[in-house]
Motif scaffolding. Structure first.
Motif, PDB file in Angstrom:
ATOM      1  N   PRO A   1     -25.097 110.749 104.971  1.00  0.00           N
ATOM      2  CA  PRO A   1     -25.855 111.714 104.171  1.00  0.00           C
ATOM      3  C   PRO A   1     -27.354 111.594 104.462  1.00  0.00           C
ATOM      4  N   LEU A   2     -28.010 112.730 104.686  1.00  0.00           N
ATOM      5  CA  LEU A   2     -29.451 112.761 104.927  1.00  0.00           C
ATOM      6  C   LEU A   2     -30.139 113.310 103.688  1.00  0.00           C
ATOM      7  N   LEU A   3     -31.111 112.561 103.180  1.00  0.00           N
ATOM      8  CA  LEU A   3     -31.845 112.966 101.985  1.00  0.00           C
ATOM      9  C   LEU A   3     -33.316 113.157 102.350  1.00  0.00           C
ATOM     10  N   PRO A   4     -33.710 114.358 102.835  1.00  0.00           N
ATOM     11  CA  PRO A   4     -35.124 114.595 103.147  1.00  0.00           C
ATOM     12  C   PRO A   4     -35.933 114.763 101.867  1.00  0.00           C
ATOM     13  N   ARG A   5     -37.233 114.506 101.983  1.00  0.00           N
ATOM     14  CA  ARG A   5     -38.158 114.573 100.852  1.00  0.00           C
ATOM     15  C   ARG A   5     -37.667 113.716  99.683  1.00  0.00           C
ATOM     16  N   HIS A   6     -37.155 112.533 100.011  1.00  0.00           N
ATOM     17  CA  HIS A   6     -36.736 111.545  99.020  1.00  0.00           C
ATOM     18  C   HIS A   6     -37.410 110.210  99.333  1.00  0.00           C
ATOM     19  N   THR A   7     -37.420 109.349  98.354  1.00  0.00           N
ATOM     20  CA  THR A   7     -37.992 108.023  98.538  1.00  0.00           C
ATOM     21  C   THR A   7     -37.237 107.003  97.705  1.00  0.00           C
ATOM     22  N   VAL A   8     -37.352 105.738  98.078  1.00  0.00           N
ATOM     23  CA  VAL A   8     -36.772 104.652  97.294  1.00  0.00           C
ATOM     24  C   VAL A   8     -37.677 104.377  96.099  1.00  0.00           C
ATOM     25  N   VAL A   9     -37.100 104.376  94.927  1.00  0.00           N
ATOM     26  CA  VAL A   9     -37.845 104.075  93.697  1.00  0.00           C
ATOM     27  C   VAL A   9     -37.752 102.594  93.363  1.00  0.00           C
ATOM     28  N   GLU A  10     -36.551 102.020  93.531  1.00  0.00           N
ATOM     29  CA  GLU A  10     -36.363 100.607  93.178  1.00  0.00           C
ATOM     30  C   GLU A  10     -35.089 100.080  93.829  1.00  0.00           C
ATOM     31  N   ALA A  11     -35.132  98.810  94.204  1.00  0.00           N
ATOM     32  CA  ALA A  11     -33.935  98.103  94.668  1.00  0.00           C
ATOM     33  C   ALA A  11     -33.448  97.214  93.539  1.00  0.00           C
ATOM     34  N   HIS A  12     -32.127  97.127  93.358  1.00  0.00           N
ATOM     35  CA  HIS A  12     -31.542  96.388  92.233  1.00  0.00           C
ATOM     36  C   HIS A  12     -30.649  95.261  92.734  1.00  0.00           C
ATOM     37  N   GLY A  13     -30.576  94.207  91.963  1.00  0.00           N
ATOM     38  CA  GLY A  13     -29.686  93.099  92.284  1.00  0.00           C
ATOM     39  C   GLY A  13     -30.165  91.815  91.643  1.00  0.00           C
ATOM     40  N   LYS A  14     -29.284  90.810  91.630  1.00  0.00           N
ATOM     41  CA  LYS A  14     -29.643  89.503  91.089  1.00  0.00           C
ATOM     42  C   LYS A  14     -29.935  88.524  92.225  1.00  0.00           C
ATOM     43  N   ASP A  15     -28.883  88.054  92.880  1.00  0.00           N
ATOM     44  CA  ASP A  15     -29.075  87.122  93.986  1.00  0.00           C
ATOM     45  C   ASP A  15     -29.350  87.841  95.301  1.00  0.00           C
ATOM     46  N   ARG A  16     -28.995  89.114  95.403  1.00  0.00           N
ATOM     47  CA  ARG A  16     -29.273  89.925  96.576  1.00  0.00           C
ATOM     48  C   ARG A  16     -29.167  91.385  96.159  1.00  0.00           C
ATOM     49  N   ILE A  17     -29.542  92.274  97.054  1.00  0.00           N
ATOM     50  CA  ILE A  17     -29.531  93.687  96.723  1.00  0.00           C
ATOM     51  C   ILE A  17     -28.106  94.173  96.479  1.00  0.00           C
ATOM     52  N   GLU A  18     -27.945  94.978  95.434  1.00  0.00           N
ATOM     53  CA  GLU A  18     -26.647  95.541  95.083  1.00  0.00           C
ATOM     54  C   GLU A  18     -26.666  97.064  95.075  1.00  0.00           C
ATOM     55  N   ALA A  19     -27.861  97.642  94.909  1.00  0.00           N
ATOM     56  CA  ALA A  19     -27.981  99.098  94.863  1.00  0.00           C
ATOM     57  C   ALA A  19     -29.454  99.485  94.978  1.00  0.00           C
ATOM     58  N   VAL A  20     -29.690 100.758  95.292  1.00  0.00           N
ATOM     59  CA  VAL A  20     -31.053 101.290  95.299  1.00  0.00           C
ATOM     60  C   VAL A  20     -31.072 102.581  94.492  1.00  0.00           C
ATOM     61  N   THR A  21     -32.197 102.823  93.856  1.00  0.00           N
ATOM     62  CA  THR A  21     -32.422 104.100  93.200  1.00  0.00           C
ATOM     63  C   THR A  21     -33.356 104.918  94.066  1.00  0.00           C
ATOM     64  N   VAL A  22     -32.941 106.127  94.400  1.00  0.00           N
ATOM     65  CA  VAL A  22     -33.771 107.033  95.196  1.00  0.00           C
ATOM     66  C   VAL A  22     -34.029 108.283  94.372  1.00  0.00           C
ATOM     67  N   ALA A  23     -35.069 109.024  94.735  1.00  0.00           N
ATOM     68  CA  ALA A  23     -35.408 110.233  93.995  1.00  0.00           C
ATOM     69  C   ALA A  23     -36.095 111.218  94.925  1.00  0.00           C
ATOM     70  N   ALA A  24     -36.053 112.493  94.540  1.00  0.00           N
ATOM     71  CA  ALA A  24     -36.703 113.545  95.312  1.00  0.00           C
ATOM     72  C   ALA A  24     -38.207 113.519  95.073  1.00  0.00           C
ATOM     73  N   LEU A  25     -38.950 114.028  96.046  1.00  0.00           N
ATOM     74  CA  LEU A  25     -40.405 114.102  95.954  1.00  0.00           C
ATOM     75  C   LEU A  25     -40.845 115.551  95.766  1.00  0.00           C
ATOM     76  N   ASP A  26     -41.853 115.736  94.921  1.00  0.00           N
ATOM     77  CA  ASP A  26     -42.409 117.082  94.760  1.00  0.00           C
ATOM     78  C   ASP A  26     -43.416 117.344  95.886  1.00  0.00           C
ATOM     79  N   PRO A  27     -43.966 118.558  95.979  1.00  0.00           N
ATOM     80  CA  PRO A  27     -44.890 118.861  97.080  1.00  0.00           C
ATOM     81  C   PRO A  27     -46.115 117.950  97.147  1.00  0.00           C
ATOM     82  N   ALA A  28     -46.498 117.346  96.016  1.00  0.00           N
ATOM     83  CA  ALA A  28     -47.667 116.462  96.003  1.00  0.00           C
ATOM     84  C   ALA A  28     -47.320 115.034  96.404  1.00  0.00           C
ATOM     85  N   GLY A  29     -46.034 114.734  96.570  1.00  0.00           N
ATOM     86  CA  GLY A  29     -45.621 113.386  96.946  1.00  0.00           C
ATOM     87  C   GLY A  29     -45.312 112.489  95.773  1.00  0.00           C
TER      88      GLY A  29
END
Length: 468
Positions: A226-254
């Motif tokens: 899956p390709l998610l253009p105009r998106h960015t990583v908001v936060e990486a989640h996990g305890k001892d290592r990464i388990e998931a990431v939260t991504v979100a769309a960007l508006d025209p201002a970034g």
């Protein structure tokens, strides 16, 4: 007359071959065990990789460079000094020339020197990674780091990966991981179609590059990434290592659009926000820096007599541009070392290719700019400088309450950039977080050096001398 070429990536190899073809003795000094740089990184021969070409494109170009180097090494025109980590280049006035100081081997403990009449800097670039909450979790790697593990170690950084950030490196990394068996859950790119449309005319003038991009896009479809253009990583989640990431769309201002956040499970996040030139050696020699790269003339000469620079050290532009710049620099150095005035007509075609490649690189750089408001996503406790464990709150306090007006003041007040990497990882983040203009770091050495080596510098270092 002899030439020291520092770096055995595309630019360094092209320069070494061009100079050796014209009768110059070359010492090719490189930190890796094998030539090729990051772009042509190879697994160790002991691994017995049956199809290393599957991890590369432009394989025929690599074969030509590899075979040419082997011929010159066998003939004694080039000496390849592998696992030589250059930390300083000393310019001598009487007699004129240069002394290249290096540390030997994987442990970088034993010193050595190489003497040369001229130096050609082809030290490449390194990745820029901007911080975000959770970026220090195990399993979060740079995009180039993930590619290096795959190319050089034939290993996957994880089974379920998200590739994120911005830049042309992300697509080949995602394709490479997917082709090697990883489940690439998403390719998260902050640039979007409108960014490319603004530079459509420049891109249209490079059909080969468009075809290369299309081949990667087809591979992403084939592997169902899956390709998610105009998106960015908001936060990486996990305890001892990464388990998931939260991504979100960007508006025209970034800025992140509220309500577009989604959580993607993964055990690996490969992230990058472009590249920066390696300029430490050039800066220590006193070479002029313009923007992020070493300033050079039409022959790839710096403003320091006897010093040339080529490839990513002069500005990020990709392997094709690096090869062209290296070829021109090697020819120029060969002529001038023989006391002759180079004839630019002899590399007119290469100069034309260089101009077009630089125009393409400028357009790519404009398209793949990190989101303008990335710093707003940092929590106060998000680490900005990992070496010294400096959080975002300390950097903000230095500017808002303590009156810091530049990156150096922030460094003195917070210790950001004083650690092992000397700001190579965090300088871009500190500049962006504080609103300070990015300036040259002017580090005295290109890499950390043991005090014992400095104390006895010049006394008992093996002198590898000029090629015999």
């Amino acid at each position: 007359m002899n030439l020291a070429v520092i770096g055995a990536g595309p630019a360094g190899l092209a320069a070494a071959l061009a100079a050796a073809d014209r009768g110059i003795r070359v010492r090719l000094v490189d930190s890796a065990a094998q030539p090729g740089g990051q772009f042509y990184r190879q697994p160790p021969l002991a691994f017995g990789a049956r199809r290393p070409q599957e991890l590369h494109h432009q394989w025929r170009t690599w074969q030509r460079l590899r075979d040419g180097l082997a011929r010159h090494v066998e003939a004694g025109r080039v000496t390849h000094l592998a696992e030589h980590h250059v930390w300083f280049v000393e310019r001598q006035l009487e007699p004129s020339g240069f002394i290249v100081h290096a540390l030997l081997g994987p442990e970088q403990e034993e010193p050595a020197t190489v003497r040369a009449d001229a130096v050609l800097i082809a030290t490449g670039g390194y990745e820029k990674v901007l911080p975000f909450p959770g970026w220090t979790l195990p399993g979060v790697v740079t995009a180039g780091g993930a590619q290096a593990m795959l190319k050089g170690g034939l290993v996957l950084p994880g089974r379920t990966a998200v590739v994120a950030g911005t830049g042309p490196l992300l697509m080949p990394v995602a394709v490479g991981l997917a082709a090697a068996g990883a489940d690439v859950a998403a390719l998260v790119e902050s640039a979007g179609p409108k960014d490319f449309a603004r530079h459509a005319a420049t891109f249209a003038a490079h059909p080969a590059k468009l075809a290369e991009g299309a081949s990667y896009a087809a591979a992403l479809l084939r592997h169902r990434v899956p390709l998610l253009p105009r998106h960015t990583v908001v936060e990486a989640h996990g305890k001892d290592r990464i388990e998931a990431v939260t991504v979100a769309a960007l508006d025209p201002a970034g800025r992140v659009e509220a309500g577009t956040e989604r959580r993607i499970p993964c055990d690996t996040l490969a992230v990058g926000h472009g590249m920066l030139p390696h300029t430490d050696i050039a800066e220590a020699l006193g070479c002029r820096i313009v923007g992020p790269g070493v300033a050079v003339d039409a022959e790839q000469r710096t403003d320091v007599p006897g010093v040339w620079a080529a490839g990513e050290s002069t500005g990020i532009g990709g392997a094709a541009l690096s090869l062209t710049e290296g070829h021109i620099a090697g020819r120029s150095a060969a002529a001038r070392l023989r006391g002759r005035e180079p004839d630019p007509r002899s590399w007119a075609a290469a100069a034309k290719s260089r101009t077009k490649a630089r125009q393409f690189a400028a357009a790519v750089d404009a398209v793949y700019a990190p989101p303008a408001h990335w710093a707003e996503l940092l929590y106060d406790d998000t680490l900005v400088c990992r070496c010294e464990e400096v959080p975002a709150s300390a950097v903000r306090e230095a500017v808002d309450e303590l009156g810091a007006t530049d990156a150096r003041s922030v460094k003195l007040l917070t210790r950001a950039g004083m650690g092992w990497c000397q700001g190579r990882m965090c300088a871009a983040a500190v500049d962006g977080l504080t609103g300070c203009e990015a300036t040259s770091a002017r580090r005295p050495f290109a890499r950390p050096v043991p005090l014992g080596v400095l104390a006895r510098s010049g006394e008992d270092e093996p002198d590898l001398g000029p090629p015999g």
